[in-house]
Scaffold this motif. Structure first.
Motif, PDB file in Angstrom:
ATOM      1  N   SER A 524      29.415 -50.173  25.416  1.00 11.51           N
ATOM      2  CA  SER A 524      29.359 -50.794  26.749  1.00 11.51           C
ATOM      3  C   SER A 524      28.872 -49.828  27.808  1.00 11.51           C
ATOM      4  O   SER A 524      28.257 -50.239  28.800  1.00 11.51           O
ATOM      5  CB  SER A 524      30.750 -51.314  27.130  1.00 11.51           C
ATOM      6  N   SER A 525      29.117 -48.544  27.612  1.00  9.54           N
ATOM      7  CA  SER A 525      28.699 -47.566  28.622  1.00  9.54           C
ATOM      8  C   SER A 525      27.190 -47.487  28.757  1.00  9.54           C
ATOM      9  O   SER A 525      26.673 -46.926  29.730  1.00  9.54           O
ATOM     10  CB  SER A 525      29.262 -46.187  28.281  1.00  9.54           C
ATOM     11  N   ILE A 526      26.452 -48.031  27.780  1.00 12.15           N
ATOM     12  CA  ILE A 526      24.988 -48.071  27.886  1.00 12.15           C
ATOM     13  C   ILE A 526      24.569 -48.883  29.105  1.00 12.15           C
ATOM     14  O   ILE A 526      23.519 -48.635  29.709  1.00 12.15           O
ATOM     15  CB  ILE A 526      24.382 -48.675  26.605  1.00 12.15           C
ATOM     16  N   ALA A 527      25.412 -49.851  29.502  1.00 11.69           N
ATOM     17  CA  ALA A 527      25.058 -50.743  30.606  1.00 11.69           C
ATOM     18  C   ALA A 527      25.195 -50.077  31.967  1.00 11.69           C
ATOM     19  O   ALA A 527      24.541 -50.488  32.931  1.00 11.69           O
ATOM     20  CB  ALA A 527      25.927 -52.001  30.568  1.00 11.69           C
ATOM     21  N   TYR A 528      26.066 -49.061  32.076  1.00  9.71           N
ATOM     22  CA  TYR A 528      26.360 -48.500  33.397  1.00  9.71           C
ATOM     23  C   TYR A 528      25.130 -47.952  34.129  1.00  9.71           C
ATOM     24  O   TYR A 528      24.878 -48.317  35.279  1.00  9.71           O
ATOM     25  CB  TYR A 528      27.435 -47.404  33.279  1.00  9.71           C
ATOM     26  N   PRO A 529      24.335 -47.070  33.510  1.00 15.89           N
ATOM     27  CA  PRO A 529      23.165 -46.558  34.246  1.00 15.89           C
ATOM     28  C   PRO A 529      22.155 -47.634  34.591  1.00 15.89           C
ATOM     29  O   PRO A 529      21.470 -47.537  35.609  1.00 15.89           O
ATOM     30  CB  PRO A 529      22.575 -45.512  33.285  1.00 15.89           C
ATOM     31  N   ILE A 530      22.055 -48.684  33.744  1.00 20.60           N
ATOM     32  CA  ILE A 530      21.107 -49.764  34.036  1.00 20.60           C
ATOM     33  C   ILE A 530      21.521 -50.490  35.308  1.00 20.60           C
ATOM     34  O   ILE A 530      20.702 -50.750  36.201  1.00 20.60           O
ATOM     35  CB  ILE A 530      21.035 -50.754  32.859  1.00 20.60           C
TER      36      ILE A 530
END
Length: 557
Positions: A524-530
């Motif tokens: 889920s942390s992949i979504a944060y920078p996006i």
């Protein structure tokens, strides 16, 4: 000695100016130049035209060679098309030499002043990077003027005629000197301009200058060969093929130096014009005249450097060292390797359920060994990223650089968690010969299926940067956390009911669903920078996604 130092300083300034222009243009137009090349490879002639355009902007046929060779290494274009691009790149360099041979010294202060103002006031923006290009152009013009000034006093030295007479009597020596200068400076354009300026002031005779020009072209090709020496065979084929054309051109033009001096040079306005025009004619001959031989040279080079047979299970290596000369292309290579790392992680995660269902200890050991590959990929990608100059990246590319590093860290940590899960399954289930209850197995299976789905969604978010998918990924985190809590409660109820299998696997069951939750948090942390780069306000997100983003710092393991 003072005059020699002034000359060396002027040469260094010329090379540095060329470097500033090349890196500045790549920062501003790197991705667009890559797209321009990729779209114009339908036939040899459009490929050559694109090579002229790209090299005219970058002012380095070597940089175009590195970019084109990278495309071949990635399987994006064929070898004949790449050789056609290089034919145009050589003409592009020669045309820029013609432009700089004109008296443009009055532009030097204008370029430097405008460039410095843009660079200082708007350094982090596109305007600032354009300012860097202007500074480089101004320094190149200033350096050419300084070369002329520094060489004039050297003519009065009694040693100069003796040295020049000894060198000028041997064409091979002249070619060797020109080649060495091009290799050391890493720019045939700078060397040709230097030779033209020295010929104009009669520091070197015209015949010697023309021989050195031929050598500079050879040195340009040899510099690319040396740079690519450790690259893949496909990449080296491009540079070697380009070198073949340059050698053929030198062999063809060298006998005509005397005829050029006798019949062409008297009709030209100056010696410097004669040098750069000779350089242009040479490149037109090896480009236009030899473009029909690209297929033949490609076949010959392919036989000289055959592609090694790939072993079973061998994978392509996307971290192409030659792409580092073009930061936007290097970023793309790192993305592809990061996705391969995620594929390995997915294979490990898919295998977990087979190990659980079949008690396959041998499979568990093989999957745990795959974590070493995940770790090695992380180290390779991280090292590759550190070799990409952050100064050469635009704002968007800098964010992408950070996203890649964050993604590979998460994949490496997921691999570590999966390795620990497999070890626990071996120790607490396979060796003890116990089994999960039917209800417990159904819960683990459902969590695993959600996890696989979320991993694939996370890979898509990383690749495409779709904000809506990033929101979905965070919403799935909330859903997964709720499932984990519900299933932990269900397991405790089964324990209170004294269900034998639940009691035998209780420790493993609780640890397993907790580890699966941790894996999902990393995904889920992949979504944060996006979402952060999109600068969305909480009102634009769904409520669960907004809550997750606010909890990112505190909840993310």
């Amino acid at each position: 000695m003072k005059h020699l130092l002034n000359l060396l300083a002027a040469v260094a300034l010329l090379v540095w100016g060329t470097h500033l222009v090349r890196t500045g243009v790549l920062r501003v137009f790197g991705a667009n130049l890559r797209t321009m090349l990729a779209r114009s490879l339908g036939n040899r002639f459009t490929a050559a035209l694109s090579g002229i355009g790209v090299t005219a902007l970058v002012q380095s046929s070597t940089a175009t060679s590195l970019m084109t060779a990278s495309f071949v290494g990635q399987g994006l274009i064929t070898l004949p098309a790449a050789l056609a691009v290089m034919r145009g790149a050589d003409i592009g360099t020669a045309l820029m030499a013609m432009v700089f041979s004109l008296d443009l010294s009055w532009l030097s202060p204008v370029f430097i002043f405008v460039g410095v103002v843009l660079f200082i006031t708007r350094q982090a923006s596109t305007a600032g990077r354009v300012g860097r290009v202007f500074i480089g152009l101004g320094l190149m013009l200033l350096a050419l003027e300084r070369v002329v000034q520094a060489t004039e006093p050297m003519l009065s030295s009694p040693i100069t005629p003796l040295v020049l007479e000894a060198i000028a009597s041997d064409l091979m020596t002249e070619i060797l000197i020109g080649a060495l200068l091009a290799i050391v400076s890493y720019s045939s354009l700078a060397v040709v301009l230097l030779i033209a300026a020295m010929a104009e002031t009669q520091v070197v005779p015209l015949g010697m200058a023309l021989g050195m020009v031929l050598g500079a072209n050879l040195g340009n090709g040899l510099a690319a060969v040396l740079t690519m020496a450790r690259s893949s065979v496909e990449v080296r084929q491009v540079t070697v093929g380009n070198m073949v054309f340059k050698i053929l051109g030198v062999a063809l033009m060298a006998p005509f130096i005397g005829l050029w001096i006798r019949y062409v040079e008297p009709r030209l306005p100056g010696t410097s014009h004669s040098v750069v025009l000779f350089h242009l004619i040479y490149n037109i001959i090896i480009s236009v005249g030899f473009i029909g031989f690209t297929q033949w040279v490609a076949k010959w080079v392919s036989r000289l450097l055959p592609k090694p047979a790939k072993a079973q299970g061998d994978r392509p290596h996307h971290l192409d060292p030659s792409a580092l000369a073009t930061p936007s292309l290097a970023i793309s290579c790192a993305v592809r390797e990061a996705l391969y790392q995620a594929d390995v992680v997915e294979t490990m995660l898919l295998g977990v359920m087979d190990v659980i269902r079949k008690n396959d200890q041998e499979l568990a050991q093989r999957l745990r060994q795959m974590d070493d590959e995940v770790d090695n990929l992380y180290s390779s990608i991280k090292y590759y990223l550190t070799k990409i100059s952050r100064d050469d990246l635009g704002e968007e590319e800098s964010r992408r650089w950070a996203d890649i590093l964050s993604f590979t860290i998460n994949m490496e940590q997921i691999g570590d968690i999966i390795e620990r899960i497999l070890q626990d399954i071996e120790d607490k289930k396979i060796k003890k010969g116990v089994h999960f209850s039917e209800a417990g197995m159904a819960e683990i299976t459902e969590l695993h299926e959600h996890l696989i789905s979320n991993l694939r969604l996370g890979m898509s978010v990383f690749l495409n940067g779709n904000v809506r998918d990033a929101q979905r990924l965070l919403e799935e985190k909330v859903h997964f956390r709720n499932l984990e809590r519900a299933y932990a409660t269900s397991h405790l109820i089964r324990l209170s009911d004294r269900t034998l299998r639940s009691m035998e696997t209780s420790s493993l069951h609780i640890d397993l669903i907790s580890d699966l939750k941790r894996i999902n948090s990393h995904i889920s942390s992949i979504a944060y920078p996006i979402l952060e780069s999109a600068r969305q306000s909480p009102s634009q997100r769904s409520q669960p996604a907004a809550e997750e983003l606010r909890e990112a710092q505190g909840d993310h393991p």
